[in-house]
Scaffold this active site. Structure first.
Site, mmCIF file in Angstrom:
data_model
loop_
_atom_site.group_PDB
_atom_site.id
_atom_site.type_symbol
_atom_site.label_atom_id
_atom_site.label_comp_id
_atom_site.label_asym_id
_atom_site.label_seq_id
_atom_site.Cartn_x
_atom_site.Cartn_y
_atom_site.Cartn_z
ATOM 1 N N GLY A 1 52.364 -121.286 83.952
ATOM 2 C CA GLY A 1 53.059 -120.407 84.891
ATOM 3 C C GLY A 1 53.914 -119.395 84.156
ATOM 4 N N ASP B 1 44.102 -123.061 86.694
ATOM 5 C CA ASP B 1 44.873 -123.794 87.694
ATOM 6 C C ASP B 1 45.191 -125.148 87.058
ATOM 7 O OD1 ASP B 1 45.789 -125.428 89.692
ATOM 8 O OD2 ASP B 1 44.254 -124.869 91.157
ATOM 9 N N VAL B 2 46.415 -125.281 86.562
ATOM 10 C CA VAL B 2 46.742 -126.474 85.774
ATOM 11 C C VAL B 2 46.882 -127.739 86.627
ATOM 12 C CG1 VAL B 2 47.664 -125.421 83.673
ATOM 13 C CG2 VAL B 2 49.159 -125.674 85.659
ATOM 14 N N SER C 1 64.146 -129.715 88.863
ATOM 15 C CA SER C 1 64.936 -128.868 89.765
ATOM 16 C C SER C 1 66.180 -129.625 90.216
ATOM 17 C CB SER C 1 64.096 -128.516 90.999
ATOM 18 O OG SER C 1 64.911 -127.949 92.002
ATOM 19 N N TYR D 1 58.804 -130.992 97.732
ATOM 20 C CA TYR D 1 59.212 -130.393 96.445
ATOM 21 C C TYR D 1 60.171 -131.307 95.681
ATOM 22 C CZ TYR D 1 61.156 -126.759 93.343
ATOM 23 O OH TYR D 1 61.573 -126.024 92.254
ATOM 24 N N LYS E 1 59.550 -133.066 92.035
ATOM 25 C CA LYS E 1 60.410 -132.756 90.881
ATOM 26 C C LYS E 1 61.166 -133.998 90.398
ATOM 27 C CE LYS E 1 59.512 -128.352 90.363
ATOM 28 N NZ LYS E 1 58.917 -127.858 89.109
HETATM 29 P P1 NAP Z 1 57.583 -118.175 90.500
HETATM 30 O O1 NAP Z 1 58.366 -116.945 90.209
HETATM 31 O O2 NAP Z 1 57.090 -118.427 91.876
HETATM 32 O O3 NAP Z 1 56.343 -118.223 89.473
HETATM 33 C C1 NAP Z 1 55.475 -119.303 89.524
HETATM 34 C C2 NAP Z 1 54.581 -119.285 88.315
HETATM 35 O O4 NAP Z 1 53.745 -120.459 88.355
HETATM 36 C C3 NAP Z 1 53.642 -118.089 88.278
HETATM 37 O O5 NAP Z 1 53.476 -117.730 86.923
HETATM 38 C C4 NAP Z 1 52.341 -118.653 88.855
HETATM 39 O O6 NAP Z 1 51.169 -117.977 88.381
HETATM 40 C C5 NAP Z 1 52.377 -120.067 88.291
HETATM 41 N N1 NAP Z 1 51.579 -121.047 89.001
HETATM 42 C C6 NAP Z 1 51.744 -121.537 90.251
HETATM 43 N N2 NAP Z 1 50.807 -122.468 90.521
HETATM 44 C C7 NAP Z 1 50.030 -122.581 89.412
HETATM 45 C C8 NAP Z 1 48.902 -123.354 89.054
HETATM 46 N N3 NAP Z 1 48.376 -124.234 89.905
HETATM 47 N N4 NAP Z 1 48.358 -123.186 87.832
HETATM 48 C C9 NAP Z 1 48.890 -122.299 86.948
HETATM 49 N N5 NAP Z 1 49.971 -121.529 87.214
HETATM 50 C C10 NAP Z 1 50.513 -121.667 88.441
HETATM 51 O O7 NAP Z 1 58.404 -119.498 90.087
HETATM 52 P P2 NAP Z 1 59.798 -119.662 89.318
HETATM 53 O O8 NAP Z 1 60.890 -119.489 90.300
HETATM 54 O O9 NAP Z 1 59.791 -118.896 88.062
HETATM 55 O O10 NAP Z 1 59.750 -121.223 89.009
HETATM 56 C C11 NAP Z 1 59.223 -121.724 87.788
HETATM 57 C C12 NAP Z 1 59.463 -123.230 87.772
HETATM 58 O O11 NAP Z 1 60.857 -123.496 87.894
HETATM 59 C C13 NAP Z 1 58.784 -123.982 88.908
HETATM 60 O O12 NAP Z 1 58.324 -125.237 88.459
HETATM 61 C C14 NAP Z 1 59.911 -124.168 89.909
HETATM 62 O O13 NAP Z 1 59.696 -125.269 90.755
HETATM 63 C C15 NAP Z 1 61.081 -124.368 88.981
HETATM 64 N N6 NAP Z 1 62.385 -124.068 89.598
HETATM 65 C C16 NAP Z 1 62.634 -122.830 90.098
HETATM 66 C C17 NAP Z 1 63.875 -122.579 90.687
HETATM 67 C C18 NAP Z 1 64.237 -121.233 91.269
HETATM 68 O O14 NAP Z 1 65.312 -121.117 91.878
HETATM 69 N N7 NAP Z 1 63.420 -120.203 91.113
HETATM 70 C C19 NAP Z 1 64.826 -123.603 90.748
HETATM 71 C C20 NAP Z 1 64.529 -124.839 90.219
HETATM 72 C C21 NAP Z 1 63.307 -125.068 89.631
HETATM 73 P P3 NAP Z 1 50.606 -116.608 89.124
HETATM 74 O O15 NAP Z 1 51.563 -115.510 88.716
HETATM 75 O O16 NAP Z 1 49.249 -116.421 88.541
HETATM 76 O O17 NAP Z 1 50.616 -116.872 90.575
#
Ligand code: NAP
Length: 249
Positions: A13, A64-65, A145, A158, A162
């Site tokens: 991702g 798709d991991v 998270s 979710y 996590k």
């Molecule tokens: P994001 O902006 O929605 O980006 C998600 C990323 O994951 C994208 O690069 C997407 O690829 C990729 N992805 C989704 N499903 C996938 C799959 N099956 N195989 C390969 N790649 C996949 O997310 P983010 O906010 O940066 O979050 C990143 C991580 O941090 C996640 O695990 C999320 O749960 C965690 N997190 C986020 C927050 C927050 O507030 N944002 C808080 C706590 C934890 P594409 O671009 O190709 O779609």
């Protein structure tokens, strides 16, 4: 300079948000990087270009991991690009949300979130661990998270996925510690990414009230902790969950 002798990091991702910032932070810190994405090729290419400008032998790979064979293909790609002996860091960052109250949550949305957030972490740990085991070193950083630690209404799927990532992290840390491989989890609070952009203004305002530092994190503020956990300075840290949440209460 022989780029293949640099340490290499695999970031799932890595096309957007925290994963993109993490890929760039690894490149800044002298790593070659393999940027995984699922669909968003243009975004992945932008990250790739930024990493290359920083001197990294950066590559991108669509997979798709959450599907085991695709995760294995990603690992195989990293080995063929960089050599197994240089695989130094794995960041299991790919994740999704499908928020709704339990009263309305479908079994499909539960499975989709668990398969993506937990299943992908298993798939990548399963395929990369033997390499690090053989290398007698390396770091795995799993993205958990704050929702795993505190729960969140509308996020039973979710939060469960996590929280399970934390269990996997602590067990794998014990299994790999004898070979000098560290396994840790990072638990971000609210971060400014596409994932939180879809929250309503009311939800965002309520969230900010709960954050001691009074704002959402920037993706770079999570990435710097991930890169630290992969560094030599963090070699005595394993099996931990590091909250990076601005003092979320
Ligand atoms: P994001 O902006 O929605 O980006 C998600 C990323 O994951 C994208 O690069 C997407 O690829 C990729 N992805 C989704 N499903 C996938 C799959 N099956 N195989 C390969 N790649 C996949 O997310 P983010 O906010 O940066 O979050 C990143 C991580 O941090 C996640 O695990 C999320 O749960 C965690 N997190 C986020 C927050 C927050 O507030 N944002 C808080 C706590 C934890 P594409 O671009 O190709 O779609």
């Amino acid at each position: 300079m022989n780029n293949t002798a640099k340490p290499a990091a695999i970031i799932t991702g890595g096309s957007r948000g925290i994963g993109a910032a993490t890929a760039i932070a690894f490149a800044e810190n002298g790593y070659n990087v393999l940027i995984n994405y699922q669909k968003n090729e243009a975004a992945a290419r932008e990250v790739l270009e930024k990493c290359r400008l920083l001197g990294s032998d950066a590559h991108m790979f669509s997979a798709d991991v959450s599907v085991f064979d695709e995760a294995r293909a990603l690992t195989d790609e990293a080995v063929s690009l960089f050599g197994a002996e240089n695989i130094s860091a794995l960041v299991n960052n790919a994740g999704i949300t499908r928020d709704t109250l339990m009263l309305r949550m479908s079994r499909e949305s539960f499975d989709e979130v668990v398969n993506t957030n937990l299943g992908s972490t298993f798939n990548m740990c399963r395929t990369v661990s033997p390499i690090m085991f053989k290398n007698r070193g390396g770091s795995i950083i799993n993205m958990s998270s704050a929702a795993a630690l505190h729960g969140n209404a509308g996020q039973a799927n979710y939060s469960a996925s996590k929280a399970a990532v934390i269990g996997l992290t602590k067990s794998l840390a014990k299994e790999l510690s004898g070979r000098g491989v560290t396994v840790n989890a990072v638990a971000p609070g609210f971060v400014e990414t596409d994932m939180t952009a879809k929250l309503s203004d009311a939800v965002k305002e309520k969230a900010v009230e709960m954050i001691s530092l009074g704002r959402f994190a920037r993706p770079e503020e999570i990435a710097s902790v991930v890169v630290f956990l992969a560094s030599r300075d963090a070699r005595y840290i394993t099996g931990q969950v590091i909250s990076v949440d601005g003092g979320l209460i």
